[in-house]
Design an enzyme around this catalytic site. Structure first.
Site, short mmCIF file in Angstrom:
data_model
loop_
_atom_site.label_atom_id
_atom_site.label_comp_id
_atom_site.label_asym_id
_atom_site.label_seq_id
_atom_site.Cartn_x
_atom_site.Cartn_y
_atom_site.Cartn_z
N ARG A 132 0.86 -1.19 0.00
CA ARG A 132 0.00 0.00 0.00
C ARG A 132 0.89 1.23 0.00
O ARG A 132 1.86 1.31 0.75
CB ARG A 132 -0.94 0.03 1.21
CG ARG A 132 -2.00 -1.07 1.23
CD ARG A 132 -3.03 -0.88 0.12
NE ARG A 132 -4.08 -1.89 0.17
CZ ARG A 132 -4.03 -3.06 -0.44
NH1 ARG A 132 -2.95 -3.39 -1.14
NH2 ARG A 132 -5.04 -3.90 -0.37
N HIS B 189 -0.71 -1.19 -10.43
CA HIS B 189 -1.40 -1.98 -9.41
C HIS B 189 -1.90 -3.31 -9.99
O HIS B 189 -3.10 -3.61 -10.01
CB HIS B 189 -2.57 -1.22 -8.79
CG HIS B 189 -2.91 -1.73 -7.42
ND1 HIS B 189 -3.51 -0.95 -6.45
CD2 HIS B 189 -2.74 -2.94 -6.84
CE1 HIS B 189 -3.68 -1.67 -5.34
NE2 HIS B 189 -3.23 -2.89 -5.58
N GLU C 64 -5.20 6.32 -7.46
CA GLU C 64 -5.22 5.35 -8.56
C GLU C 64 -6.49 5.51 -9.38
O GLU C 64 -7.56 5.67 -8.81
CB GLU C 64 -5.11 3.93 -7.99
CG GLU C 64 -3.79 3.68 -7.25
CD GLU C 64 -3.65 2.25 -6.76
OE1 GLU C 64 -4.57 1.44 -6.99
OE2 GLU C 64 -2.62 1.93 -6.15
#
Length: 294
Positions: free
Chosen positions: A233, A281, A262
């Site tokens: 994270r 991601h 994001e």
């Protein structure tokens, strides 16, 4: 019922599950972008069910309180910090999660370690543009891999590192020497961990306790040729401090798969840095994992 499937960024959710089975009796709408604030509220207000792809959309009380028809949220995986569980419980909104294979992220972390070690990103681009050798990498065998957080994923990466002949050490706030010994890795006190690791791979669950855990002081301890890998994270690392360390080349570089916002903004200063590998991601994004999720 009206069902919203959120954040299908690649517009391929339909290839991993038989969503057409829902359409005969229910309204199913698939969204391929991520929005927030008033736009998100307006989008979700008609729906009874929300299907959430991991933590791509924040479903906190300020949003949930404006969704009068919402009865249930289904999330990929059994843990999702983006969902306000206390609000859901108080307002009788059912929250369910799916199984997760749980190994794709550790595989990506090890791949990124290898890419950093051999400077593969530059070599691949040199070949694509008509060039040849442009850099000299380093061995993984004999280098020191630091695992920040020796949970399920951290243990997987540790074992992959051992398989490559790396010396593996670990540290986190509550990590014990016994746990390290059980996993066949060394325990390192915090300062030693940051100052002696050649590669540091982060594998912590996000909580208030670990936000900003890797800050300017920790980055300053790192070797000038050491690398930071984050597939966990983004808020675990102080992002301005990391950006400064990379821009000033005070560490060897970084590989990042997670970001504060994001999708990552097109003009984010991380983009284009020569000592950074950025992936969008994709730690858990494999066909096998998405099939289980969806």
């Amino acid at each position: 019922m009206k069902i919203a499937l959120l954040d299908d960024w690649q517009n391929n959710a339909h290839t991993f599950a038989e969503f057409d089975r829902l359409k005969s009796d229910h309204q199913l709408d698939v969204f391929t972008d991520t929005v927030d604030g008033a736009v998100l509220v307006k989008r979700l207000q008609p729906y009874d069910i929300i299907m959430a792809m991991r933590e791509r959309t924040s479903l906190q009380a300020d949003i949930l309180s404006q969704l009068p028809h919402l009865q249930a949220i289904i999330t990929c995986g059994m843990r999702n910090a983006a969902i306000d569980l206390n609000y859901c419980k108080a307002h009788k909104i059912t929250v369910c999660g799916t199984e997760s294979p749980g190994h794709a992220t550790s595989e990506l972390a090890m791949m990124l370690i290898g890419m950093l070690a051999r400077d593969l990103y530059k070599s691949v681009h040199a070949m694509a543009s008509g060039g040849w050798q442009v850099s000299t990498g380093r061995d993984l065998r004999g280098s020191k891999l630091g695992i920040l957080g020796l949970g399920r994923l951290g243990c997987q990466v540790a074992q992959l590192g051992i398989a490559f002949g790396m010396s593996v050490q670990a540290w986190s706030q509550n990590l014990s020497r016994d746990k390290c010994a059980k996993e066949g890795v060394s325990y390192a006190p915090k300062n030693d961990f940051f100052s002696t690791s050649d590669f540091i791979s982060i594998h912590l669950k996000l909580s208030d306790r670990v936000k900003g855990l890797v800050g300017a002081n920790e980055l300053a301890l790192m070797k000038p040729d050491a690398f930071m890998i984050n597939t966990s994270r983004a808020p675990i690392i102080d992002q301005p401090a990391l950006l400064a360390a990379l821009q000033e080349k005070r560490i060897g570089g970084a590989a990042l798969d997670v970001y504060d916002q994001e999708p990552l903004l097109a003009d984010d200063p991380l983009r284009g840095l020569p000592n950074v590998i950025l992936t969008p991601h994709i730690g858990y994004v494999t066909a096998q994992t998405m099939t289980v999720f969806y």
